[in-house]
Design a protein around this motif. Structure first.
Motif, PDB file in Angstrom:
ATOM      1  N   GLN A 123     -10.770 -14.911 -12.447  1.00 55.68           N
ATOM      2  CA  GLN A 123     -11.121 -13.486 -12.450  1.00 55.68           C
ATOM      3  C   GLN A 123     -10.482 -12.780 -13.642  1.00 55.68           C
ATOM      4  O   GLN A 123     -11.119 -11.970 -14.318  1.00 55.68           O
ATOM      5  CB  GLN A 123     -10.668 -12.844 -11.133  1.00 55.68           C
ATOM      6  CG  GLN A 123     -10.888 -11.363 -11.048  1.00 55.68           C
ATOM      7  CD  GLN A 123     -12.345 -10.980 -10.822  1.00 55.68           C
ATOM      8  OE1 GLN A 123     -13.242 -11.802 -10.813  1.00 55.68           O
ATOM      9  NE2 GLN A 123     -12.571  -9.704 -10.687  1.00 55.68           N
ATOM     10  N   ASP A 135     -13.730   3.956  -2.808  1.00 57.39           N
ATOM     11  CA  ASP A 135     -13.066   2.682  -3.063  1.00 57.39           C
ATOM     12  C   ASP A 135     -13.535   2.179  -4.421  1.00 57.39           C
ATOM     13  O   ASP A 135     -14.612   1.607  -4.552  1.00 57.39           O
ATOM     14  CB  ASP A 135     -13.399   1.669  -1.971  1.00 57.39           C
ATOM     15  CG  ASP A 135     -12.595   0.395  -2.094  1.00 57.39           C
ATOM     16  OD1 ASP A 135     -11.809   0.266  -3.060  1.00 57.39           O
ATOM     17  OD2 ASP A 135     -12.741  -0.474  -1.225  1.00 57.39           O
ATOM     18  N   HIS A 136     -12.729   2.422  -5.448  1.00 53.02           N
ATOM     19  CA  HIS A 136     -13.099   2.051  -6.803  1.00 53.02           C
ATOM     20  C   HIS A 136     -12.943   0.569  -7.068  1.00 53.02           C
ATOM     21  O   HIS A 136     -13.444   0.060  -8.056  1.00 53.02           O
ATOM     22  CB  HIS A 136     -12.236   2.817  -7.821  1.00 53.02           C
ATOM     23  CG  HIS A 136     -12.493   4.283  -7.819  1.00 53.02           C
ATOM     24  ND1 HIS A 136     -13.617   4.828  -8.362  1.00 53.02           N
ATOM     25  CD2 HIS A 136     -11.782   5.310  -7.317  1.00 53.02           C
ATOM     26  CE1 HIS A 136     -13.592   6.143  -8.219  1.00 53.02           C
ATOM     27  NE2 HIS A 136     -12.487   6.452  -7.582  1.00 53.02           N
ATOM     28  N   HIS A 137     -12.229  -0.118  -6.223  1.00 49.77           N
ATOM     29  CA  HIS A 137     -11.906  -1.510  -6.508  1.00 49.77           C
ATOM     30  C   HIS A 137     -12.459  -2.468  -5.467  1.00 49.77           C
ATOM     31  O   HIS A 137     -11.895  -3.524  -5.257  1.00 49.77           O
ATOM     32  CB  HIS A 137     -10.391  -1.680  -6.625  1.00 49.77           C
ATOM     33  CG  HIS A 137      -9.795  -0.830  -7.709  1.00 49.77           C
ATOM     34  ND1 HIS A 137      -9.993  -1.093  -9.036  1.00 49.77           N
ATOM     35  CD2 HIS A 137      -9.052   0.285  -7.647  1.00 49.77           C
ATOM     36  CE1 HIS A 137      -9.378  -0.172  -9.753  1.00 49.77           C
ATOM     37  NE2 HIS A 137      -8.811   0.667  -8.943  1.00 49.77           N
ATOM     38  N   ALA A 138     -13.560  -2.091  -4.826  1.00 54.31           N
ATOM     39  CA  ALA A 138     -14.144  -3.002  -3.847  1.00 54.31           C
ATOM     40  C   ALA A 138     -14.794  -4.163  -4.593  1.00 54.31           C
ATOM     41  O   ALA A 138     -15.715  -3.966  -5.376  1.00 54.31           O
ATOM     42  CB  ALA A 138     -15.172  -2.268  -2.996  1.00 54.31           C
ATOM     43  N   PRO A 139     -14.301  -5.369  -4.389  1.00 54.99           N
ATOM     44  CA  PRO A 139     -14.870  -6.512  -5.115  1.00 54.99           C
ATOM     45  C   PRO A 139     -16.264  -6.848  -4.593  1.00 54.99           C
ATOM     46  O   PRO A 139     -16.603  -6.574  -3.449  1.00 54.99           O
ATOM     47  CB  PRO A 139     -13.897  -7.645  -4.823  1.00 54.99           C
ATOM     48  CG  PRO A 139     -13.198  -7.254  -3.578  1.00 54.99           C
ATOM     49  CD  PRO A 139     -13.197  -5.759  -3.522  1.00 54.99           C
ATOM     50  N   THR A 140     -17.055  -7.439  -5.450  1.00 53.74           N
ATOM     51  CA  THR A 140     -18.380  -7.912  -5.084  1.00 53.74           C
ATOM     52  C   THR A 140     -18.288  -9.408  -4.852  1.00 53.74           C
ATOM     53  O   THR A 140     -17.771 -10.137  -5.691  1.00 53.74           O
ATOM     54  CB  THR A 140     -19.383  -7.629  -6.230  1.00 53.74           C
ATOM     55  OG1 THR A 140     -19.398  -6.227  -6.470  1.00 53.74           O
ATOM     56  CG2 THR A 140     -20.765  -8.100  -5.875  1.00 53.74           C
ATOM     57  N   SER A 141     -18.780  -9.840  -3.718  1.00 56.38           N
ATOM     58  CA  SER A 141     -18.746 -11.258  -3.400  1.00 56.38           C
ATOM     59  C   SER A 141     -20.001 -11.917  -3.989  1.00 56.38           C
ATOM     60  O   SER A 141     -21.107 -11.436  -3.794  1.00 56.38           O
ATOM     61  CB  SER A 141     -18.715 -11.446  -1.886  1.00 56.38           C
ATOM     62  OG  SER A 141     -18.693 -12.815  -1.571  1.00 56.38           O
ATOM     63  N   VAL A 142     -19.792 -13.005  -4.718  1.00 50.46           N
ATOM     64  CA  VAL A 142     -20.912 -13.728  -5.325  1.00 50.46           C
ATOM     65  C   VAL A 142     -20.725 -15.224  -5.135  1.00 50.46           C
ATOM     66  O   VAL A 142     -19.609 -15.709  -4.944  1.00 50.46           O
ATOM     67  CB  VAL A 142     -21.047 -13.437  -6.849  1.00 50.46           C
ATOM     68  CG1 VAL A 142     -21.337 -11.986  -7.104  1.00 50.46           C
ATOM     69  CG2 VAL A 142     -19.823 -13.887  -7.601  1.00 50.46           C
TER      70      VAL A 142
END
Length: 89
Positions: A73, A42-49
């Motif tokens: 974003q 999964d190259h586009h898994a966002p990081t939650s911050v």
């Protein structure tokens, strides 16, 4: 997928346009071991911050309506592209 009324569905069935065979068609046989080394990527898994913003920054984007998080974003992505062009990743 399309919505249809009961009358439309009955008409489609009468014309032979509905597929009523619930058994899947046989597919191509894959060679033994085909999936042995398969990996999910999964190259586009966002990081939650958690991000603290100055009120005027948040209010500016929020005042433009729905999609304010996406717009923020996109601004950050543009900044990254502008500062990484020509550099090896």
């Amino acid at each position: 997928m399309k919505r249809a009324s009961l009358e439309e569905i009955k008409a489609m069935k009468a014309r032979g346009e509905l597929i009523t065979d619930r058994e899947p068609k046989a597919g191509e046989e894959l060679p033994p071991g085909f999936w042995d080394e398969a990996k999910m990527i999964d190259h586009h898994a966002p990081t939650s911050v958690h991000l603290k913003l100055e009120p005027e920054v948040f209010d500016f984007f929020k005042s433009q309506g729905k999609g304010h998080i996406t717009r923020m974003q996109n601004v950050l992505k543009a900044y990254v592209r502008a500062h990484t062009q020509g550099k090896a990743k």
